[in-house]
Design an enzyme around this catalytic site. Structure first.
Site, mmCIF file in Angstrom:
data_model
loop_
_atom_site.group_PDB
_atom_site.id
_atom_site.type_symbol
_atom_site.label_atom_id
_atom_site.label_comp_id
_atom_site.label_asym_id
_atom_site.label_seq_id
_atom_site.Cartn_x
_atom_site.Cartn_y
_atom_site.Cartn_z
ATOM 1 N N TYR A 124 0.691 -1.068 -0.145
ATOM 2 C CA TYR A 124 0.444 -0.332 -0.001
ATOM 3 C C TYR A 124 0.927 1.371 -0.281
ATOM 4 O O TYR A 124 1.795 1.142 1.440
ATOM 5 C CB TYR A 124 -0.860 0.219 1.275
ATOM 6 C CG TYR A 124 -1.930 1.275 1.554
ATOM 7 C CD1 TYR A 124 -3.059 0.965 0.002
ATOM 8 C CD2 TYR A 124 -2.187 1.950 2.687
ATOM 9 C CE1 TYR A 124 -4.016 2.313 0.756
ATOM 10 C CE2 TYR A 124 -2.505 3.642 1.921
ATOM 11 C CZ TYR A 124 -3.481 3.514 1.865
ATOM 12 O OH TYR A 124 -4.186 4.575 1.571
ATOM 13 N N ASN A 168 8.035 -2.417 2.419
ATOM 14 C CA ASN A 168 6.429 -1.669 2.635
ATOM 15 C C ASN A 168 6.149 -1.741 4.120
ATOM 16 O O ASN A 168 5.257 -1.435 4.331
ATOM 17 C CB ASN A 168 5.597 -1.291 2.083
ATOM 18 C CG ASN A 168 4.508 -0.072 1.877
ATOM 19 O OD1 ASN A 168 5.056 0.596 2.066
ATOM 20 N ND2 ASN A 168 3.345 -0.079 1.943
ATOM 21 N N SER A 173 3.785 -3.604 4.538
ATOM 22 C CA SER A 173 3.197 -4.744 3.661
ATOM 23 C C SER A 173 4.915 -5.205 3.234
ATOM 24 O O SER A 173 6.087 -4.265 2.943
ATOM 25 C CB SER A 173 2.618 -5.027 2.575
ATOM 26 O OG SER A 173 1.278 -4.733 3.450
ATOM 27 N N SER A 220 -0.565 -5.644 8.496
ATOM 28 C CA SER A 220 0.642 -6.126 7.598
ATOM 29 C C SER A 220 0.806 -7.390 6.371
ATOM 30 O O SER A 220 0.519 -8.187 6.773
ATOM 31 C CB SER A 220 2.336 -6.546 7.812
ATOM 32 O OG SER A 220 3.519 -5.800 7.052
ATOM 33 N N GLY A 221 0.728 -7.594 5.168
ATOM 34 C CA GLY A 221 0.029 -8.397 3.953
ATOM 35 C C GLY A 221 1.570 -9.025 3.381
ATOM 36 O O GLY A 221 2.495 -8.649 2.446
#
Lengths: 398, 398, 398, 398
Positions: free
Chosen positions: B163, B235, B272, B310-311
């Site tokens: 993101y 990120n 993420s 977080s992904g």
């Protein structure tokens, strides 16, 4: 192979369970040495900082010298973690699990995954005694009037293991049902003996003597004031991988990695680590899987890359929500929002890291089967290395 | 909301894809600064050290100042990783994936899990452009005469995201199909631009400017001479968590964490990380899941505890075994034994750690939407901190 | 490939969404034909028997004759399921998912798995339009003031698909954002149009015309009086596999399996089925995974063996526990004990079976791309076959 | 609780293992009764149609009347499946597993999942004897010179269970290591005794006497000529759920469901089913997970909805690719393309369905603990019901 020979062999076993408690706490623990761990531990810096949790160890040590299968030397044991103490079998806890590297056994996990609950104690022992421990947990529950008064329902105990065959006569099957009952019946709150005790008795970690370790973190009130406690049975890692507080301790301290031609765990990443994460935060099943997964990040901080031979299996439970597993009507639960889990994730990673180092610091040099010798982590050398990398904290206040 | 306005907005987009390549390699990379990484990198220290892999970036930067949804500022892009270059769509690779924390998207994973294969490129972009990228990958395959001559079979592309809404007009949907085609068609072997490029253009990592990073490890011949390459879109992380080479860099360098009242990724763990692990070692599907899982341990070494927001989703593939996915007869495969995977596990952890730090080192200070400013990791300060902890390596030989 | 050509092509698309509702309910549904389904349906025998659930379809049909990619014929659409109607984006529901055979796409599942929540609508479309639908859901949320007023947080929409390329110009990308908005904005409670509508418009099931189907089961008060509703997009199965109420209908009715040299879905098991299971029973995340898994057993009752080419992906959610996903404090939940789930399991299996047959019964003969023709299940023949096997129920009372 | 009392109790156990073989094959099997199963079975219609597979049963029956824990009545046993016969411990097979409903135990699955291999026999017993069987498998391997000459490596045996406490003194722990050795040493190729034998001795299925069943399917040469064999230990389902060949047998035959006030498995869905799927098709690990998942569809065809109390756990392995688990160099494998798996999926579903019905047909009425009586499926009534629904096949040619 007859059971009788096992019984004969066990007659000379010395039971040391819990005997080390008095002296165990006199020894410095990892943070007492000046290792700069992050976060705030609970009062005992132990999984037993969470109210209701009881831990019991049966330590089985006998014999010396040449390995004779069925005779010894014996360096093994059983550790029991009871999430709700004596109410453990009557009041399941929400739980979740994770396998970072599945070269190991943790029985009972399919039902944890399916039901979201852990319905009894968590047991840890050596690889080849998982079965006897499992059935003995059922016998223990039956003796207590459980599964249920009619004897109708089944039990699916949680039993995990790591391999102690470098120091222990693992194929002698020295763990007996009575050892299991003893660990369960002797479980209690308060300080937890660490190092060469219980299931951790004969374990090796990063080429040093390993075993049982524990630690905890207490969140501040803004984050709910919850506690996360971790208990590890540490039997993993290759010496040169070891990092403590980010410092490359394993490449600095090379002593004791060549005591044997076989060498095994002293030179290779062939071990395993079982990690139990507990909290009183009101997490439900799927959230506890998230917590279990974070234990992997704590392991990573100590340097492991989770080798092929390692059974790195983690289980997490919450003591909140008593009576959540009742079988009629509906159940009222309390849940912490996912958005509030970050402090618990940090606590899990930090407490896992410290519990592993606590195991290394508590364990003492041991000589076992075939005179294999595994040295304890030398504390003075550790302090020197921390100092070399400007990471030795001043702990004089402790 | 009409597509027309997007098209109008995109007329002013400046395409920078690959333009940074020439200068990108002049900048020092992380190990050039004296960070003591473990292991031996490949020739380019890049995922493209593995023969056949091509990487393309489309970087989309336009506008300044106040955010106007649909207008800008735009700080985003698309990155394409082609496992077999131009043969990517014709010759699937064995693959596996792992979600450390699933607050993100990686499309196509159910088929990777089921089939054991990755059937096209891996695309990385911003969170709100996953859809356009996905359909555009299908359109690109159709244009190339794929799925198949009759147009009959379907595609299930892999598209992942992080993101960038702190710097980028993420709700303006500025990524268009042409950007996707450009990243795919422009993909090539050789050095990979890092930092503020492609999908990583607007990303933030540990409160510093993040983005794309890559690294590799080459095993010695005893271990098969295989290469492991990693590419990350970084990120994630909160400043005070950052560790580099075990050193607590994030608590030492506190600059730039308060540039905004919103702050978001500068103070919280809301990001993420997408990680692509590639190897030429002959691993089959279930073994690649093991490799993907190790990326988590590399992330942990940089300090993250994988926050709720977080992904952290990882995919691993092997370029060995060409034509393994043919659909008739039987297939002859080569497999590396599980017992020989440890060096690959170490390589994955090490290359992941270095790729993340490479992203931090390559990224440059950026000002984006609403004048949010994210500073680059200050390299002089980093060296000072490494020196303070006696971890600054002498790299004069490089 | 430019978006402009898509927009031009879409100018001639005829929107039929919801237009069939008036007549749709005049047609008999599967149980009206005398099929002896087990269990008691809700008032509408539909997923919308669960209070709050809204369903919207956009049906896109245009053109005839020879396939021209980008022009048509078009036989496709979008279906939207809103768990809490207009509150869907503001109040997530507990959810779980399961992939029986993962040759398909359902975006957003990693976050469902991680968080335990479904945070928006569930969308179903054709395979090659998943992307446009996904990004359009985000745009729709943004238009409604979501993700949040600052535009800061991200969305990870759930979009699933099955492949309609036998009847539809799937590579023409005829689904546009406006179709998505229309399905979402037009969603409502009450009877749900079935058959050739929405995402199901161009689908084929067991060699008959398939599409959307729905059914429900209402538990008796002893079991809590809960409702389970199922909605399917049915595009799977090979003719000779089809069983209805245990009767080998597919081997008895062989008409229409050879209308084309290509044949594809008329002779092979190349399709997919997306299943949405909803309930108002207070199930939490891990319990909804259990429900999702039971959909597989309902599929099995209709004869499928879940072929390699099938994307058989299921998601289950509960509308109980409103505001369970709030982000501060703690949340009070109600949970149904695992021990009380059996009636819900039965309801899920039964409603899945009936929803699939409802799709077959509702769908009408369709001719699409390249004049491919797929016949409807002939109802008179079906009754004859049921009678032959003594399974035709007397439904004169209905 | 001492092991001695168990040994005393076992002195009166009658060992019936394999004794039924001679007569077992005289009884009709399910298809001999005219049940119209789909597909073509192998020569024995048994898991042993796959070359190399050996099966051994130890059946333990003693005592009558009132239950005395530790004394009896005993109605239990152990079944061993050896994938490669005597070479089982030396040459692992590729394997995968699936839990449809995890209220049960199958040890060793984390390593199957991780490694892709099954390294020893598969054992099936009662719920409370999993432990003794597990450790005895290790002892058996040690006796054979395994794990390895140095005694160094560990074993993680696969042991699964279903619960026989309705007929058997399950809390008396009557299974001993010798029973395990006997099942292993007595395993052989050829016809497999079914019904009240081995681990299946005391099991109940759909309210009828259940137990062990097996079946196979042989693909035609176009599909590779591979064989799929299935062995089940069937102890699941509620009477009114039972369907055979799609016919609602359970609602038609209601006899024997009220023999006891406790009733348990006669009226409720409290049991479990363990399913072993074997093939000689060259499938690798992730493909075998797909096969294991299909067993669920076979279960569904018999009517089960996989109740909360059911441990429905399935494992699949392939005997192809001998020496695939060697630990040095690289391994050459043969793999069947995913696109060619459909016939194997159908075979798995069909053979699972038939194996379950074979268990029901082979099992004979049994009276056990507390005089609980479970009747056999009455074969004449079954034929009547099949005829009523026009599903009785003419099998006079057999």
């Amino acid at each position: 192979m007859a059971r009788h020979s096992f019984l004969a062999a066990s007659a000379i076993i010395t039971i040391l369970a819990l005997a080390q408690l008095g002296t165990g706490q006199i020894k410095p623990r990892a943070r007492d040495l000046g290792i700069p761990f992050e976060g705030t531990p609970g009062a005992l810096n132990s999984i037993t900082d969470i109210k209701g949790i009881e831990v019991g160890h049966t330590t089985i040590i006998s014999g010396e010298g040449k390995l004779q299968v069925g005779v010894g030397p014996v360096r093994t044991g059983v550790t029991a973690i009871l999430p709700r103490g004596k109410q453990t079998s009557n009041d399941p806890v929400f739980a979740g699990w994770f396998s970072l590297n599945g070269n190991g056994e943790m029985t009972g996990t399919t039902w944890v995954e399916e039901s979201g609950f852990l319905e009894g104690p968590i047991m840890i022992t050596n690889t080849h005694s998982v079965g006897v421990v499992r059935d003995a947990v059922i016998a223990w529950r039956v003796k207590q009037g459980r599964p249920d008064p009619s004897g109708y329902w089944w039990s699916l105990p949680i039993v995990a293991e790591t391999y102690d065959g470098f120091l222990n006569d693992v194929n002698g099957f020295h763990v007996k049902p009575d050892h299991v009952f003893q660990a369960l019946d002797g479980a209690k709150a308060g300080p937890v003996p660490e190092g060469n005790v219980g299931g951790g008795t004969g374990m090796v970690c990063y080429g040093f003597k390993g075993g049982i370790g524990t630690a905890s973190r207490k969140l501040d009130q803004n984050n709910g004031g919850y506690t996360v406690g971790v208990l590890v049975q540490a039997n993993f890692g290759r010496r040169n991988q070891l990092r403590i507080a980010g410092v490359p301790v394993g490449t600095e301290i090379t002593e004791g990695t060549r005591s044997s031609s076989l060498a095994g765990p002293l030179n290779e990443d062939v071990g395993s680590v079982i990690i139990v994460v507990a909290t009183d935060a009101p997490l439900i099943a799927h959230q506890l899987k998230r917590l279990a997964r974070r234990a992997a990040l704590g392991v990573a901080r100590t340097g492991s890359t989770s080798g092929d031979g390692s059974g790195d299996i983690f289980v997490a439970f919450s003591t909140a929500n008593p009576e959540a597993a009742k079988t009629t009507g509906t159940v009222q639960l309390t849940m912490l929002p996912n958005d509030r889990m970050n402090p618990l994730f940090e606590a899990t990673v930090q407490a896992t890291e410290e519990a592993i180092v606590n195991a290394l610091v508590a364990a003492e040099t041991m000589t076992g089967a075939d005179n294999h010798k595994v040295i304890a982590l030398p504390q003075d050398r550790l302090k020197e290395v921390l100092k070399k990398y400007n990471r030795l904290a001043d702990r004089s206040e402790r």
